[in-house]
Design an enzyme around this catalytic site. Structure first.
Site, PDB file in Angstrom:
ATOM      1  N   THR A 185       0.837  -1.196   0.000  1.00 55.73           N
ATOM      2  CA  THR A 185       0.000   0.000   0.000  1.00 55.73           C
ATOM      3  C   THR A 185       0.872   1.246   0.000  1.00 55.73           C
ATOM      4  OG1 THR A 185      -0.099   0.030   2.407  1.00 55.73           O
ATOM      5  CG2 THR A 185      -1.831  -1.176   1.261  1.00 55.73           C
ATOM      6  N   GLU A 330      -5.974  -2.939  -1.693  1.00 56.27           N
ATOM      7  CA  GLU A 330      -6.595  -4.037  -0.947  1.00 56.27           C
ATOM      8  C   GLU A 330      -7.762  -4.685  -1.688  1.00 56.27           C
ATOM      9  OE1 GLU A 330      -4.861  -1.245   2.231  1.00 56.27           O
ATOM     10  OE2 GLU A 330      -5.770  -1.081   0.243  1.00 56.27           O
ATOM     11  N   LYS A 440     -13.465  19.607   8.785  1.00 56.94           N
ATOM     12  CA  LYS A 440     -14.521  19.872   9.761  1.00 56.94           C
ATOM     13  C   LYS A 440     -14.383  21.306  10.246  1.00 56.94           C
ATOM     14  CE  LYS A 440     -17.226  17.543  13.249  1.00 56.94           C
ATOM     15  NZ  LYS A 440     -17.355  16.347  14.119  1.00 56.94           N
ATOM     16  N   TRP A 445     -19.070  19.374   8.145  1.00 57.01           N
ATOM     17  CA  TRP A 445     -18.127  18.725   7.230  1.00 57.01           C
ATOM     18  C   TRP A 445     -18.128  19.409   5.873  1.00 57.01           C
ATOM     19  CZ3 TRP A 445     -14.697  15.709   9.271  1.00 57.01           C
ATOM     20  CH2 TRP A 445     -14.996  14.930  10.392  1.00 57.01           C
TER      21      TRP A 445
END
Length: 543
Positions: A185, A330, A440, A445
């Site tokens: 990753t 993944e 935020k 948000w």
């Protein structure tokens, strides 16, 4: 009672055998590191793969051990993939754009026995060599070069090795659940994590990306994987191309817009795959040189959200449909692809376009769900509006990371992707943001993706990124970092005003920061971590 059907393991070697037998004369076009072109075909790719498999056996590399590749998309790299996995070894593709410390960690963690490399990366190899004692052999994929021997005396050369072998190697019958390839990753904190793909998961993934409702690959296609083979195995396209017998055009190291336009036009590419930063350069180059990209009827965009203006430009300027897709290391990587359903033909063009902005829906083989922020197993509504934590399960989804005993799943068996998203009743996925990239502000948000999509539609902006900056009153506020197009006179106020009728006023970025270059990671994504470190405090004195 069991069914009365044959059982044959799903193996990567069966893909290349099929390609040789039924598509042997289909061209494989390869651009080499020196800029020259090689034209070969699936028959010779298969023969060379068998020859190299015998070479690896002669080097005493045992089944289950790892062979690393640090190379561009080219024919020798492709041959080596099938040789490695087909013979029961594990093909470990390494991203050369990682820091040396990360390369050292990855190679040692995987315990790679052999490293194959393009000569472009010789300095990388010599730079880390003394720290990777696990590696027994270094094999250069380019032609013999005295300068390479001088820098790396023990080097072997790929062509010399395979020319000393016959092509009568017999692919072993392996357990389809055994590991075939490995990627690490790039988006995690701390050390990268290894993901081991199996033969079974890879073959099933190849079926999935070839489906008409996915990437719709066939023997009629000429496929240009601009996405590197070290980025989640070029999204699985080298395997799927062998499965369906498609022509492959491998672009080598030059991924600038002008080089790609030339490849597309000369070799009549019908489908190309890459990240948004690549397509931004392609669109600019095509317009500059006057190309219509006439052969390319679709392109695939993944890696990060595709700006609406880019999808619109491909369609209106080049009659090319954009397939918006989503996935991650993944997930092998395909999780969703955006193809319309029959009922959507009744929608207006504007409504169809809006639907195409989403990342699409999952193919058979994977399932998606949205978990609430409060409870990781409690789901939220699939109404296209309610956001939740995106989780996935399926035949080609990771269960645990390499070397870690604990699995990577929720208590009820789902993988949490780290994305915040919505799903509608048909399963169309819209990524709102990475959880770590949401802003935020005053308890509300703000999506960085939405702000970036607006910015990139401005004609004077070439690349844009939005990050959260610290703010004494609101905790966080969005700021926009942009790389303007060449010779642009655009001002900060021009860009702020561009937002005025497109988003709520309180969501408009507080600042616009102009940069000459944008930090780009090994997979073509903008490195927001670097931007946060550099610009995260620019508002800290503003109350």
């Amino acid at each position: 009672m069991q069914g009365n059907m044959m059982f044959q393991p799903l193996l990567i070697s069966s893909l290349i055998e099929h390609a040789e037998q039924y598509h042997g004369d289909t061209e494989i076009i390869s651009k080499n590191t020196d800029g020259s072109m090689t034209t070969t075909d699936w028959k010779h790719i298969s023969r060379h793969a068998k020859q190299f498999a015998q070479c690896l056996k002669n080097l005493n590399v045992e089944q289950g051990q790892k062979v690393a590749t640090i190379a561009w998309n080219n024919h020798r790299h492709l041959e080596s993939w099938y040789a490695i996995s087909g013979s029961g070894l594990i093909c470990h593709t390494i991203n050369p754009r990682l820091f040396p410390e990360q390369l050292i960690y990855i190679i040692n963690d995987a315990q790679d026995q052999v490293i194959l490399f393009d000569k472009t990366f010789l300095p990388l190899i010599t730079g880390v060599k003394e720290h990777i004692s696990c590696v027994k052999h270094f094999i250069c994929l380019d032609d013999y070069d005295e300068a390479i021997v001088e820098a790396l005396p023990e080097v072997l050369f790929y062509d010399d090795l395979i020319h000393a072998q016959t092509a009568d190697f017999v692919w072993p019958q392996l357990d389809e659940q055994s590991a075939s390839s490995m990627c690490y990753t790039s988006g995690t904190t701390g050390n990268p994590k290894g993901v081991l793909y199996s033969h079974r998961s890879t073959v099933l993934h190849s079926y999935a990306i070839s489906l008409p409702d996915s990437l719709n690959l066939s023997a009629q296609d000429a496929v240009l994987p601009v996405v590197p083979m070290f980025h989640v195995n070029a999204w699985g396209t080298p395997y799927a191309a062998a499965m369906v017998g498609a022509k492959l055009v491998l672009p080598g190291p030059k991924l600038d817009g002008e080089s790609l336009v030339s490849l597309i036009d000369e070799y009549q590419v019908s489908i190309a795959l890459g990240v948004p930063t690549i397509w931004q350069g392609l669109l600019q180059a095509a317009k500059q040189v006057g190309s219509t990209l006439s052969s390319m009827n679709r392109n695939v965009v993944g890696g990060s959200a595709c700006p609406p203006s880019m999808i619109e430009s491909f369609k209106h300027d080049f009659q090319c449909d954009t397939i918006h897709a989503w996935g991650m290391t993944e997930t092998s990587p395909l999780g969703t692809a955006n193809q319309l359903k029959a009922k959507h033909a009744q929608l207006s063009q504007a409504a169809q376009f809006k639907l195409r902005l989403s990342q699409g829906r999952p193919p058979f083989g994977v399932q998606l769900r949205l978990a609430s922020e409060e409870n990781g197993t409690e789901t939220v509504l699939n109404d296209g509006c309610t956001a939740g934590n995106l989780q996935i399960k399926g035949h080609w989804i990771v269960e645990s990371y390499y070397g870690q005993k604990q699995n990577a799943l929720t208590e009820d068996g789902w993988f949490d992707t780290g994305d915040i998203a919505t799903l509608n009743e048909d399963g169309y996925l819209t990524i709102c943001d990475r959880s770590k990239d949401l802003i935020k502000s005053g308890g509300e948000w703000i999506s960085s993706v939405e702000l970036e999509n607006i910015a990139i539609a401005h004609p004077d902006i070439e690349v844009a990124a939005v990050i959260a900056a610290q703010h004494e009153k609101w905790d966080e506020r969005p700021i926009l970092i942009v790389k303007p197009v060449a010779n642009s006179q655009v001002t900060e106020m021009d860009i702020i005003e561009f937002y005025s009728d497109k988003i709520a006023k309180w969501q408009i970025p507080d600042r616009v920061v102009f940069v000459d270059t944008m930090p780009i990671g090994g997979t073509g994504k903008i490195l927001k971590k670097d931007l946060r470190e550099q610009f995260g405090s620019v508002l800290s004195n503003i109350a």
